[in-house]
Design a protein around this motif. Sequence first.
Motif, PDB file in Angstrom:
ATOM      1  N   ALA A 100     -11.569 -35.939 171.224  1.00 28.42           N
ATOM      2  CA  ALA A 100     -10.430 -36.224 172.117  1.00 28.42           C
ATOM      3  C   ALA A 100      -9.220 -36.750 171.371  1.00 28.42           C
ATOM      4  O   ALA A 100      -8.071 -36.488 171.763  1.00 28.42           O
ATOM      5  N   THR A 101      -9.478 -37.514 170.297  1.00 22.56           N
ATOM      6  CA  THR A 101      -8.348 -38.148 169.585  1.00 22.56           C
ATOM      7  C   THR A 101      -7.980 -37.411 168.299  1.00 22.56           C
ATOM      8  O   THR A 101      -6.900 -37.624 167.744  1.00 22.56           O
ATOM      9  N   GLY A 102      -8.917 -36.600 167.785  1.00 24.35           N
ATOM     10  CA  GLY A 102      -8.686 -35.913 166.511  1.00 24.35           C
ATOM     11  C   GLY A 102      -8.796 -36.861 165.325  1.00 24.35           C
ATOM     12  O   GLY A 102      -8.376 -36.547 164.216  1.00 24.35           O
ATOM     13  N   LYS A 103      -9.382 -38.036 165.547  1.00 19.14           N
ATOM     14  CA  LYS A 103      -9.536 -39.024 164.464  1.00 19.14           C
ATOM     15  C   LYS A 103     -11.008 -39.165 164.103  1.00 19.14           C
ATOM     16  O   LYS A 103     -11.877 -38.972 164.961  1.00 19.14           O
ATOM     17  N   PRO A 104     -11.312 -39.549 162.854  1.00 20.68           N
ATOM     18  CA  PRO A 104     -12.717 -39.784 162.496  1.00 20.68           C
ATOM     19  C   PRO A 104     -13.200 -41.106 163.091  1.00 20.68           C
ATOM     20  O   PRO A 104     -12.389 -41.977 163.409  1.00 20.68           O
ATOM     21  N   LYS A 105     -14.517 -41.239 163.193  1.00 20.05           N
ATOM     22  CA  LYS A 105     -15.048 -42.444 163.850  1.00 20.05           C
ATOM     23  C   LYS A 105     -14.705 -43.732 163.102  1.00 20.05           C
ATOM     24  O   LYS A 105     -14.657 -44.804 163.705  1.00 20.05           O
ATOM     25  N   THR A 106     -14.450 -43.589 161.796  1.00 22.16           N
ATOM     26  CA  THR A 106     -14.066 -44.786 161.024  1.00 22.16           C
ATOM     27  C   THR A 106     -12.733 -45.369 161.522  1.00 22.16           C
ATOM     28  O   THR A 106     -12.437 -46.535 161.299  1.00 22.16           O
ATOM     29  N   GLU A 107     -11.955 -44.551 162.203  1.00 23.10           N
ATOM     30  CA  GLU A 107     -10.684 -45.059 162.769  1.00 23.10           C
ATOM     31  C   GLU A 107     -10.813 -45.376 164.255  1.00 23.10           C
ATOM     32  O   GLU A 107      -9.842 -45.701 164.920  1.00 23.10           O
ATOM     33  N   LEU A 108     -12.030 -45.238 164.748  1.00 22.42           N
ATOM     34  CA  LEU A 108     -12.227 -45.435 166.200  1.00 22.42           C
ATOM     35  C   LEU A 108     -13.132 -46.626 166.500  1.00 22.42           C
ATOM     36  O   LEU A 108     -13.736 -46.712 167.557  1.00 22.42           O
ATOM     37  N   GLY A 109     -13.230 -47.540 165.560  1.00 22.94           N
ATOM     38  CA  GLY A 109     -13.988 -48.766 165.783  1.00 22.94           C
ATOM     39  C   GLY A 109     -15.357 -48.787 165.140  1.00 22.94           C
ATOM     40  O   GLY A 109     -16.060 -49.775 165.220  1.00 22.94           O
TER      41      GLY A 109
END
Lengths: 269, 335
Positions: free
Chosen positions: B325-334
């Motif tokens: 949904a965000t196009g970001k890796p999980k390391t940037e998602l908390g």
Amino acid sequence: MAALAQLRKLDRYLVPVLVLAGWEAFSRSGALPAALLPAPSTVLWAWADWLIGTDGNTQTYSAHWLADMLASLSRVAAGFAIATVLGVGLGVAIGWSRKIEIVIEPTLQMLRPIPPVSWIPLAIIWFGIANKPAIFLVFLGAFFPILLNTIHGVKTCDRNLIRAGAMVGGSERKLLRYIVVPAALPSIFAGLRIGIGSAWMLTVTAEMVAVKSGLGYVLWDSYYFLRYDLVLAAMASIGLLGFMSDLAIRFVMARVLHWQRNTTLGGGE
Amino acid sequence: MDVKRFLLPILALLVLALPTLSFAEDAPKIKLGYAKCAHCTPMSLTPQFAEGVAIDAVSFNTGTDALTALVSKNIDVAQVTYLHYAIALDKGFDVVAISGQVNGGSAILLANDLEIAPGDWGALKALIAKYKADGKPFRVAASRGNAQDIHMRGAFAKQGIDINKDVQFINIPNPSDHLQALRRGEVELICTVEPFATQIMQAKAAKFFGFPYDQAAGKLTNLILTRSDVIASNPKALEGVVRAVVKVDAHIAADKPALIEVISKVTGLDKAIATGAVENLDPDPKMYRASALAIATMMRDLKYINSDVTAAVEKNLDYRFLEAATGKPKTELGY
């Protein structure tokens, strides 16, 4: 013959045993997560810990059942006692006096359909938190059945008895004391039995209102933590105490109304 | 009766409605439950932000009700708190976290007659010690088992106040009863949730002391959960749900009046209260692994749960929908 009689005595346990066995089997079948519908054995296990502290599985409630039961019982007893005094007193007055009926009954009939739970905000404003609003809610649950049954009992009193009493010079007070109230007692007791059931039903609602103990409180708190075994144990506890309270009223009733003890509509013993 | 006269307009309407009907049939359906708190109400906007999924958003009185509906398979997705997540795992329920939603929303309020400046923990500790020495209970209230309870307990522990020994804890399960408890002087301190905190302050029933966010659980509040069978059967729909949550978060973060509007609409609260409440809300779809683990540990320590669920808490945080949904890796998602 004796064996058959013995078997007949067991009849009353057949349905509960079948229900419990079916419930146990269904819970263990894996159709639903066991924690969502705990088996009766799991509920008993939690109940035992709540009761006597077997293994501490109920955490802070371990071995606290007696204290919780007494807390609920005291609230029910207080609310029910107030409801009995006011319900019987007002019921006799309304049933006996047309004037009082005209002045008071419309207001009471308007208040009667309001669900007790909807009084919670006002109960908190009037009585604050802790015991008082809880007792008020229990009172509300018990009051109206007692009141209505008392009114019915007084109004259906045999007028010939009242006339006979008046003819031998009975004052209004004496007529009430020796004729009307005794004649209304079967109805009053019917109201008390319905009232005590409602009082226990209201315990769960009443103990949502910031009390720190009680069977209803444990039920709600356990629900917030998804302890369905304790929720069911609390429900069973309330049912059991409600049943025992009803037995107590029936015991008193059997003594007060000894002339109709153990009779049925057919008149048999 | 001339049947043709009625039949023609009906046929025309059906032809016009056909594209919509076929879309509705094609789009996978997700039943989503959310609680009626200030944080949670933006979830009611997810259907209008959803693409490729038809979301049926249902409001519940509490997060526990929503969680019960989820685990009993009456809904597919539930907005709950991190505490509910740990409790559900402790009970062995099949729940998987797929997104965050909103954090914050907790506030510590003090009785008006207590002469303590906001944030002055030293003065608060001294006052609690004085109460203890005088044999008077310093009554502290919260709704046991909600995020505010754990935030407060964590903040108190961090300040060296033992909630079991130094104060008397009072459980007021329904936050809407907090105002009356303060007004009637039945508690000295309360940690409550928005919008009730703002409502209490606007009614001048108590004064603001501080936010209880300085502890291991941080300001974590809401989490979006589903079950593994929904993930297996409907992954695209769940991706659509998380995408909608992310969009709603972006919308309410950028447009505070929209958030005020939705709080006011769903809860029926005055807009002035909703305006105050949004200042303490932080739209954030990330899932914070370390703080989630801290919450699970705190809950075990507090005996709110029976087992150590930290491994399950970590295992059941599924970042793939949030990543999509965000196009970001999980390391940037908390993570």
